[in-house]
Enzyme design. Sequence first.
Site, PDB file in Angstrom:
ATOM      1  N   GLU A  89       3.104  -8.231 -10.039  1.00  0.00           N
ATOM      2  CA  GLU A  89       2.247  -7.414 -10.897  1.00  0.00           C
ATOM      3  C   GLU A  89       1.546  -8.343 -11.871  1.00  0.00           C
ATOM      4  O   GLU A  89       2.187  -9.028 -12.665  1.00  0.00           O
ATOM      5  CB  GLU A  89       3.080  -6.381 -11.675  1.00  0.00           C
ATOM      6  CG  GLU A  89       3.605  -5.254 -10.804  1.00  0.00           C
ATOM      7  CD  GLU A  89       4.323  -4.170 -11.613  1.00  0.00           C
ATOM      8  OE1 GLU A  89       4.432  -4.306 -12.853  1.00  0.00           O
ATOM      9  OE2 GLU A  89       4.783  -3.198 -10.992  1.00  0.00           O
ATOM     10  N   GLU A  96       3.419  -1.164 -23.975  1.00  0.00           N
ATOM     11  CA  GLU A  96       4.163  -2.436 -24.044  1.00  0.00           C
ATOM     12  C   GLU A  96       4.897  -2.608 -25.362  1.00  0.00           C
ATOM     13  O   GLU A  96       4.404  -2.250 -26.417  1.00  0.00           O
ATOM     14  CB  GLU A  96       3.206  -3.623 -23.871  1.00  0.00           C
ATOM     15  CG  GLU A  96       2.128  -3.463 -22.826  1.00  0.00           C
ATOM     16  CD  GLU A  96       2.647  -3.284 -21.411  1.00  0.00           C
ATOM     17  OE1 GLU A  96       3.866  -3.443 -21.188  1.00  0.00           O
ATOM     18  OE2 GLU A  96       1.842  -2.958 -20.533  1.00  0.00           O
TER      19      GLU A  96
END
Lengths: 279, 412
Positions: free
Chosen positions: A44, A55
């Site tokens: 990824e 995040e």
Amino acid sequence: MDAIEAAFADGPAFVPYLAAGDPDYDASLEYVAALARGGADVIELGLPFSEPVAEGPTIQAAVNRSLDAGMTPDRFFAFVEELDVDVPLVCMTYYNLIYRYGGEDAERPRAFVERAAAAGIEGFVVPDLPAEEADPLREACDEFGCDLVFIVAPTTQGERLDRIMARVSGYVYVQARLGVTGAKADVSTQTGQSLDRLAEWGVPKAVGFGISSGEQAGEVVAAGADGVIVGSALVDIVAEGHEAGDDAATVAERLETKARELKEGAVAGAQRTPRPERT
Amino acid sequence: MPAIEELTDAYERYVLRNEEGFMDEFRERLREFGGRPTPLQHAERLSERYDTEVYLKREDLLHGGAHKLNNALGQVLLAKYMDKERIVAETGAGQHGTATAMAAAHLDMPCEVYMGETDINRQRPNVFRMRLNGADVTPVTAGRGTLKEAINETMRDWATTVENTHYVLGSVVGPHPFPVMVRDFQAVISEEARRQVREQTGELPDSVLACAGGGSNTMGAFAAFLDDEDVSLHAVEAGGSSLAVDEERGVAPNSASLSTGNEGVLHGARTRLLQDDDGQILESHSVSAGLDYAGVGPELAHLVESGRVRAVNVDDDAALAAFHRLSSTEGIIPALESAHALAYLERVAGPSSPATEGSSGEPRDEAHDDLGDIVIVNVSGRGDKDLETVIEETDRREIPEAPEMDVFTEGL
Ligand SMILES: Cc1ncc(COP(=O)(O)O)c(C=O)c1O
């Protein structure tokens, strides 16, 4: 589409994440290659967005380093083209970058997918795109032979789960715990339950959020995962190397070692528990 | 956004269908705790100055000093009905944080408020107020440390704690159902104003002006007039110091996303955004912290696109001048946010505006005609929180009509 499925076909898949261009373009090329050498089955690659709301602090900082070093969607595609790895690549980014690609008159989101596919991207993860809004991207992915991965949180249920199931391909990203990305010392007990809910789904199940060691990778696979996704623990290695001023080759070596530990952990986990046949 | 379904369900049941008498309790608490209805005041000096009847919707008189309480109280109460145990919120100017902290204390819920560091420094009185009401104020250092970053951080908290926590979003932004729910809670502004203006003048207004950051006071002030096609609606954005983007620094020195942004997707909504060619979100800037956001509510963006609402903007200097003008002529110290709405009035109808300059019989500017004879300006909040900023900024600039600031700055 086949490349990602194939990556999950024999044994548990190890799916590492790095932010492309962190801390800079050239070093990052080496780091991604190191992950491939260390046994990555799918990689990824983060295309940095200014608002990385899914995040935690580790990946936020990585995204900022990459942006500060000049990463843009077009440089990202150049990066993918320059990469010399024999592993399927998934682009992990936020929807506005996909939506805006090609400017005001572009056909959205098709223009982005077309360009990404041409560069060699095989799939997408878009954490801020709900399944309800995903049809245009799904169609573009179908047109260019790409997969669209969705993240399923421990709290996702009901109709939302059905909508995801109807649109997901490649693998489903099973969020091991509530919250945002970040390495954790323990594996969440929610993982087993989360996997059970998806038992009937016809795509591989990769578990991520918080995995940081080969030991944990093994536990997750033993709990029934078809793969493990590891981001922050690898980004930590990049960040520490960057702060210490280590050269890229040294950091790459550490990444390769860590990747090997995670891959081997996953494989050991599969041996511990006989895995049910997937149909 | 895992909690979105649960919230949508609660919104439909409690807000739209008034299950368990939710809306009745909300309205009751707005009266008793909030001090509604707020007055619609005829402003005499402004009416003379602009040669039009100016009415001020006095949301500055709502408890807490801004319209923000309407929404905060609604959402904290909703969280109670949803059996949540904790409140998180983000704040820019601190008004929403303050309103949320007050509502949370009133309804006995623990509350954590995320606030950008820049905003903490320019809105200290509100930081004190939040703390006094028992909230934790958590600084956010990312980016320029303003509202956009605070929203990101609150979303991250919520994603982790959604099972027991409700996120009280502060404007008509974010994922569905927030934009419509916040509008519904704020609609009380125009529901009252529409009734009041008829009582006082026998007519509907010709126009309604409201400042637009995220757009909650804007949507609140417009909602009940949307079907009155003859009432023109003006959303006044912060033009900051310039409408041009500083490409070098990746900063828009304004927060005029309706006027200068383009379509994109942020915080779960498709709307107009300040962004670069790649789709990266720009840092915005306004002298007024509450308007300092790179996006705007999706419904407001849509109303502008369809032509129902006109998006306009005024710059920092004009807002500061309007702040002083209202303070000295009407005895009302407005929030810097609200001063933007007032500044627009000056721009199109002021004695020295291009629209009224020269008595050569030229037709008046279209915008001035558009204002008509009865104008409602939403005074979304009071300016106590802004005094330090206003003193410093006025001292640095040439603001006509402003008193001398050095007497204050010596003490700062
Ligand atoms: C007094 C006041 N008016 C307006 C705003 C802008 O928000 P909105 O556009 O959502 O009304 C704020 C935000 O803090 C505010 O405090």
